[in-house]
Motif scaffolding. Sequence first.
Motif, PDB file in Angstrom:
ATOM      1  N   ASP A 112      -3.450   9.868 -16.637  1.00 53.46           N
ATOM      2  CA  ASP A 112      -2.853   8.570 -16.314  1.00 53.46           C
ATOM      3  C   ASP A 112      -1.459   8.735 -15.714  1.00 53.46           C
ATOM      4  OD1 ASP A 112      -5.110   7.307 -17.227  1.00 53.46           O
ATOM      5  OD2 ASP A 112      -4.277   6.783 -19.187  1.00 53.46           O
ATOM      6  N   GLY A 113      -0.666   9.642 -16.278  1.00 53.06           N
ATOM      7  CA  GLY A 113       0.678   9.880 -15.764  1.00 53.06           C
ATOM      8  C   GLY A 113       0.660  10.394 -14.334  1.00 53.06           C
ATOM      9  N   LEU A 114      -0.264  11.310 -14.044  1.00 54.14           N
ATOM     10  CA  LEU A 114      -0.371  11.850 -12.689  1.00 54.14           C
ATOM     11  C   LEU A 114      -0.851  10.787 -11.703  1.00 54.14           C
ATOM     12  CD1 LEU A 114      -1.923  15.296 -13.635  1.00 54.14           C
ATOM     13  CD2 LEU A 114       0.311  14.952 -12.570  1.00 54.14           C
ATOM     14  N   LYS A 115      -1.773   9.938 -12.137  1.00 54.13           N
ATOM     15  CA  LYS A 115      -2.258   8.868 -11.258  1.00 54.13           C
ATOM     16  C   LYS A 115      -1.144   7.875 -10.930  1.00 54.13           C
ATOM     17  CE  LYS A 115      -7.152   9.028 -12.548  1.00 54.13           C
ATOM     18  NZ  LYS A 115      -8.281   8.312 -13.174  1.00 54.13           N
ATOM     19  N   VAL A 116      -0.320   7.559 -11.905  1.00 50.80           N
ATOM     20  CA  VAL A 116       0.809   6.656 -11.644  1.00 50.80           C
ATOM     21  C   VAL A 116       1.762   7.285 -10.625  1.00 50.80           C
ATOM     22  CG1 VAL A 116       2.864   5.602 -12.673  1.00 50.80           C
ATOM     23  CG2 VAL A 116       0.670   5.471 -13.864  1.00 50.80           C
ATOM     24  N   ALA A 117       1.985   8.596 -10.738  1.00 52.58           N
ATOM     25  CA  ALA A 117       2.873   9.282  -9.795  1.00 52.58           C
ATOM     26  C   ALA A 117       2.310   9.240  -8.373  1.00 52.58           C
ATOM     27  CB  ALA A 117       3.079  10.727 -10.241  1.00 52.58           C
ATOM     28  N   VAL A 118       1.008   9.476  -8.220  1.00 47.79           N
ATOM     29  CA  VAL A 118       0.384   9.423  -6.892  1.00 47.79           C
ATOM     30  C   VAL A 118       0.420   7.995  -6.350  1.00 47.79           C
ATOM     31  CG1 VAL A 118      -1.776   9.757  -5.620  1.00 47.79           C
ATOM     32  CG2 VAL A 118      -1.072  11.426  -7.338  1.00 47.79           C
ATOM     33  N   LEU A 119       0.211   7.021  -7.222  1.00 51.08           N
ATOM     34  CA  LEU A 119       0.295   5.615  -6.804  1.00 51.08           C
ATOM     35  C   LEU A 119       1.711   5.276  -6.332  1.00 51.08           C
ATOM     36  CD1 LEU A 119      -1.568   3.153  -6.636  1.00 51.08           C
ATOM     37  CD2 LEU A 119      -0.755   2.487  -8.911  1.00 51.08           C
ATOM     38  N   ALA A 120       2.717   5.840  -7.004  1.00 48.89           N
ATOM     39  CA  ALA A 120       4.102   5.634  -6.572  1.00 48.89           C
ATOM     40  C   ALA A 120       4.322   6.215  -5.178  1.00 48.89           C
ATOM     41  CB  ALA A 120       5.063   6.279  -7.571  1.00 48.89           C
ATOM     42  N   ALA A 121       3.729   7.387  -4.902  1.00 50.17           N
ATOM     43  CA  ALA A 121       3.834   7.984  -3.563  1.00 50.17           C
ATOM     44  C   ALA A 121       3.189   7.083  -2.520  1.00 50.17           C
ATOM     45  CB  ALA A 121       3.178   9.363  -3.557  1.00 50.17           C
ATOM     46  N   ALA A 122       2.067   6.450  -2.866  1.00 51.92           N
ATOM     47  CA  ALA A 122       1.429   5.506  -1.946  1.00 51.92           C
ATOM     48  C   ALA A 122       2.346   4.317  -1.674  1.00 51.92           C
ATOM     49  CB  ALA A 122       0.101   5.029  -2.533  1.00 51.92           C
ATOM     50  N   GLY A 123       3.023   3.834  -2.716  1.00 51.10           N
ATOM     51  CA  GLY A 123       3.956   2.726  -2.547  1.00 51.10           C
ATOM     52  C   GLY A 123       5.130   3.089  -1.651  1.00 51.10           C
ATOM     53  N   ILE A 124       5.646   4.302  -1.797  1.00 51.05           N
ATOM     54  CA  ILE A 124       6.748   4.763  -0.950  1.00 51.05           C
ATOM     55  C   ILE A 124       6.295   4.853   0.502  1.00 51.05           C
ATOM     56  CG2 ILE A 124       8.298   6.704  -0.481  1.00 51.05           C
ATOM     57  CD1 ILE A 124       8.188   7.289  -3.533  1.00 51.05           C
ATOM     58  N   THR A 125       5.042   5.263   0.712  1.00 52.93           N
ATOM     59  CA  THR A 125       4.496   5.337   2.067  1.00 52.93           C
ATOM     60  C   THR A 125       4.485   3.962   2.726  1.00 52.93           C
ATOM     61  OG1 THR A 125       3.072   7.188   1.409  1.00 52.93           O
ATOM     62  CG2 THR A 125       2.498   6.026   3.428  1.00 52.93           C
ATOM     63  N   LEU A 126       4.004   2.958   2.003  1.00 57.86           N
ATOM     64  CA  LEU A 126       3.993   1.602   2.552  1.00 57.86           C
ATOM     65  C   LEU A 126       5.412   1.098   2.823  1.00 57.86           C
ATOM     66  CD1 LEU A 126       1.221  -0.298   0.537  1.00 57.86           C
ATOM     67  CD2 LEU A 126       1.139   0.509   2.901  1.00 57.86           C
ATOM     68  N   ALA A 127       6.339   1.460   1.934  1.00 53.36           N
ATOM     69  CA  ALA A 127       7.723   1.004   2.090  1.00 53.36           C
ATOM     70  C   ALA A 127       8.381   1.594   3.334  1.00 53.36           C
ATOM     71  CB  ALA A 127       8.537   1.381   0.851  1.00 53.36           C
ATOM     72  N   GLY A 128       7.813   2.660   3.898  1.00 55.60           N
ATOM     73  CA  GLY A 128       8.397   3.280   5.080  1.00 55.60           C
ATOM     74  C   GLY A 128       8.124   2.531   6.375  1.00 55.60           C
ATOM     75  N   PHE A 129       7.108   1.654   6.394  1.00 50.23           N
ATOM     76  CA  PHE A 129       6.731   0.981   7.640  1.00 50.23           C
ATOM     77  C   PHE A 129       7.862   0.173   8.275  1.00 50.23           C
ATOM     78  CE2 PHE A 129       2.389   2.103   6.659  1.00 50.23           C
ATOM     79  CZ  PHE A 129       1.807   2.202   7.913  1.00 50.23           C
ATOM     80  N   PRO A 130       8.638  -0.618   7.514  1.00 48.08           N
ATOM     81  CA  PRO A 130       9.711  -1.393   8.169  1.00 48.08           C
ATOM     82  C   PRO A 130      10.740  -0.524   8.891  1.00 48.08           C
ATOM     83  CG  PRO A 130       9.286  -2.227   5.946  1.00 48.08           C
ATOM     84  CD  PRO A 130       8.524  -0.955   6.084  1.00 48.08           C
ATOM     85  N   PHE A 131      10.904   0.727   8.439  1.00 47.71           N
ATOM     86  CA  PHE A 131      11.922   1.592   9.041  1.00 47.71           C
ATOM     87  C   PHE A 131      11.465   2.202  10.360  1.00 47.71           C
ATOM     88  CE2 PHE A 131      12.719   2.012   4.346  1.00 47.71           C
ATOM     89  CZ  PHE A 131      13.828   1.194   4.336  1.00 47.71           C
ATOM     90  N   THR A 132      10.205   2.002  10.736  1.00 46.25           N
ATOM     91  CA  THR A 132       9.725   2.549  12.013  1.00 46.25           C
ATOM     92  C   THR A 132      10.025   1.622  13.184  1.00 46.25           C
ATOM     93  OG1 THR A 132       7.531   1.498  11.800  1.00 46.25           O
ATOM     94  CG2 THR A 132       7.822   3.669  10.784  1.00 46.25           C
ATOM     95  N   ARG A 133      10.523   0.433  12.906  1.00 54.46           N
ATOM     96  CA  ARG A 133      10.686  -0.570  13.967  1.00 54.46           C
ATOM     97  C   ARG A 133      11.623  -0.106  15.067  1.00 54.46           C
ATOM     98  NH1 ARG A 133      13.753  -5.381  14.642  1.00 54.46           N
ATOM     99  NH2 ARG A 133      14.933  -4.880  12.757  1.00 54.46           N
ATOM    100  N   ARG A 134      12.631   0.695  14.722  1.00 55.69           N
ATOM    101  CA  ARG A 134      13.624   1.125  15.704  1.00 55.69           C
ATOM    102  C   ARG A 134      13.335   2.513  16.283  1.00 55.69           C
ATOM    103  NH1 ARG A 134      16.821  -2.932  17.717  1.00 55.69           N
ATOM    104  NH2 ARG A 134      17.531  -4.307  16.045  1.00 55.69           N
ATOM    105  N   LEU A 135      12.209   3.082  15.958  1.00 57.68           N
ATOM    106  CA  LEU A 135      11.840   4.340  16.595  1.00 57.68           C
ATOM    107  C   LEU A 135      11.506   4.087  18.060  1.00 57.68           C
ATOM    108  CD1 LEU A 135       9.584   5.958  13.835  1.00 57.68           C
ATOM    109  CD2 LEU A 135      11.922   6.605  14.445  1.00 57.68           C
ATOM    110  N   PRO A 136      11.655   5.092  18.943  1.00 59.67           N
ATOM    111  CA  PRO A 136      11.370   4.878  20.369  1.00 59.67           C
ATOM    112  C   PRO A 136       9.956   4.364  20.594  1.00 59.67           C
ATOM    113  CG  PRO A 136      12.525   6.950  20.055  1.00 59.67           C
ATOM    114  CD  PRO A 136      12.197   6.438  18.687  1.00 59.67           C
ATOM    115  N   ALA A 137       9.845   3.320  21.385  1.00 57.77           N
ATOM    116  CA  ALA A 137       8.548   2.686  21.640  1.00 57.77           C
ATOM    117  C   ALA A 137       7.937   3.151  22.949  1.00 57.77           C
ATOM    118  CB  ALA A 137       8.706   1.163  21.670  1.00 57.77           C
ATOM    119  N   THR A 138       8.561   4.144  23.600  1.00 59.62           N
ATOM    120  CA  THR A 138       8.076   4.646  24.878  1.00 59.62           C
ATOM    121  C   THR A 138       7.964   6.154  24.820  1.00 59.62           C
ATOM    122  OG1 THR A 138       9.265   2.868  25.984  1.00 59.62           O
ATOM    123  CG2 THR A 138       8.441   4.644  27.368  1.00 59.62           C
TER     124      THR A 138
END
Length: 547
Positions: free
Chosen positions: A491-517
């Motif tokens: 259970d502890g390991l699954k929660v940790a992997v789930l946290a990594a999934a959450g961090i991945t989703l949280a990264g999407f807003p920061f891609t907005r200013r990456l080069p679009a060309t």
Amino acid sequence: MNRWKALVILGMAQFLMVLDASVMNVSISQLVIDFDTEVTAIQAVITLYTLVMAAFMITGGKLGDMFGRRRVFAGGLVVYGVGSALTAVAPTLGVLALGWSVIEGFGAALVLPALAALVASTYQGRDRAVSYGVIGGLAGAGIAVGPLLGGWVTTYLTWRLVFAGEAVLVVVILLLIRWIAPQPAPATRPRLDLGGVLLSVAGLALVVLAVLQSSSWGWLHPRNPPFTVFGFSPTVFVIALGLVLLHLLRLWEEHRADPLVRFSLFRIPSLRSGLLMLFSQNVILLGLFFAIPLYLQVVLGLNAFETGLRLLPVSVTMLVAALSGPALNRFVSPRTVVRTGLLVLFAATLWLLGTIEPELDDLSFALAMALLGLGMGLLASQLGNVVQSSVGESERSEVGGLQYTAQNLGSSLGTALIGAIVISALAAAFTAAMAKDPAVSETVRQQAGTRIESGLNFVPADQAAAALAKTSIPPEEADAVVSAYRTAQLDGLKVAVLAAAGITLAGFPFTRRLPATGSGHGRVPARTRGTPPGGPGDSTEQHEELP
């Protein structure tokens, strides 16, 4: 061919910097035995290594500006080699921490910013894109070879040979360093901002230290801290103090003629986004590379070599994907590639979540690992080039320091944060399982509660069973406790992997200013990147193609 000689040396150095961290991750169990210590102690050593790099990386970049990049690159390799040699013969955990975490970490802090700047200054245009793809690929190769080589050497010989080999490789690189064109120091040498160095090191160290110790100190309710603050755990207060020091660093730098870091650089949107994504990538990667070996070694009982074999798919696909960057950018933009990488990462973490069971499904686990490596490789294929292409030549060393600060701060926080989540979730799940099991008496529940309050360790269930066998607890009750502990580990390991999934989703807003060309769609002008007029990136070099 001659133009690629410098890349051979720089690539070897990048490979070297990545190799031993992955070796340490698969050697956790053996290190615990060799030094008669606990998993949390090895976690602290691993975190300290990346913390030292993160804390001194900006300083390393500034030293490259002061004394010349090739000279600092060579000096850092010498320091790193000394640390490797000391680690190879370390008789105690303290000497291991000194040689690996401190000396090697400081050596890497000198090497890596200079390496990033040397790549950018040696190659231009598409050659630069290819070079960063190779560097990213070799970082993936280091992650690929590390678990397998480290696992084999640890299992059948000794992990010490890896560090002895690193010292030899340092000598080889130094003998061939003339392949890199000399990088003369500037005519007017800037001064080192010692006040900035102290504030940055102290601020970063306090934040990571508090996150690392949160599993034993507790977040608010104190478990076993060295002191309390108004009856609360010191964790949140130490983090707050670290953030205050980092804020003071910013105020201090605004009034310096030769600042350690120019915070005006963070006004460049593509640079800011690139750094945030590098940070997120390493939080996820190093966090998972701490949690997954715990599952394979501590829960399933695999040795270091068997662990390395099962981590190989993530490393191979990361290498292939990282090398694909220049080809991908002929058709799609860096922003699209990074967003695709995040989606692949998210899918991989969810798949991985389903593989953490009492019995390992080798095929499903291998496919999840391969998908994880593909996502990581897509990020690695873009971010280094995006960051360095956001500024002009004069800012390259400084930005190289910021680049690897973001990466290594992410690495240290990833190990610390995911490690803390594993232990906290383990304690919560174990407590809940004990409370529900009618086979466990109230007396044993109270004893377990006292043990959890003082800090629970992630150890093999068989070791826990052996410890209970030496107590007066009836065998059937001890079996129930061990069963609850086994379930709580998963259970502890699954929660940790789930946290990594959450961090991945949280990264999407920061891609907005990456080069679009991408390079297949035209040039990326400086204004598109958000460089303020007359700002640090406002140079003609900013108008070159971003491959």
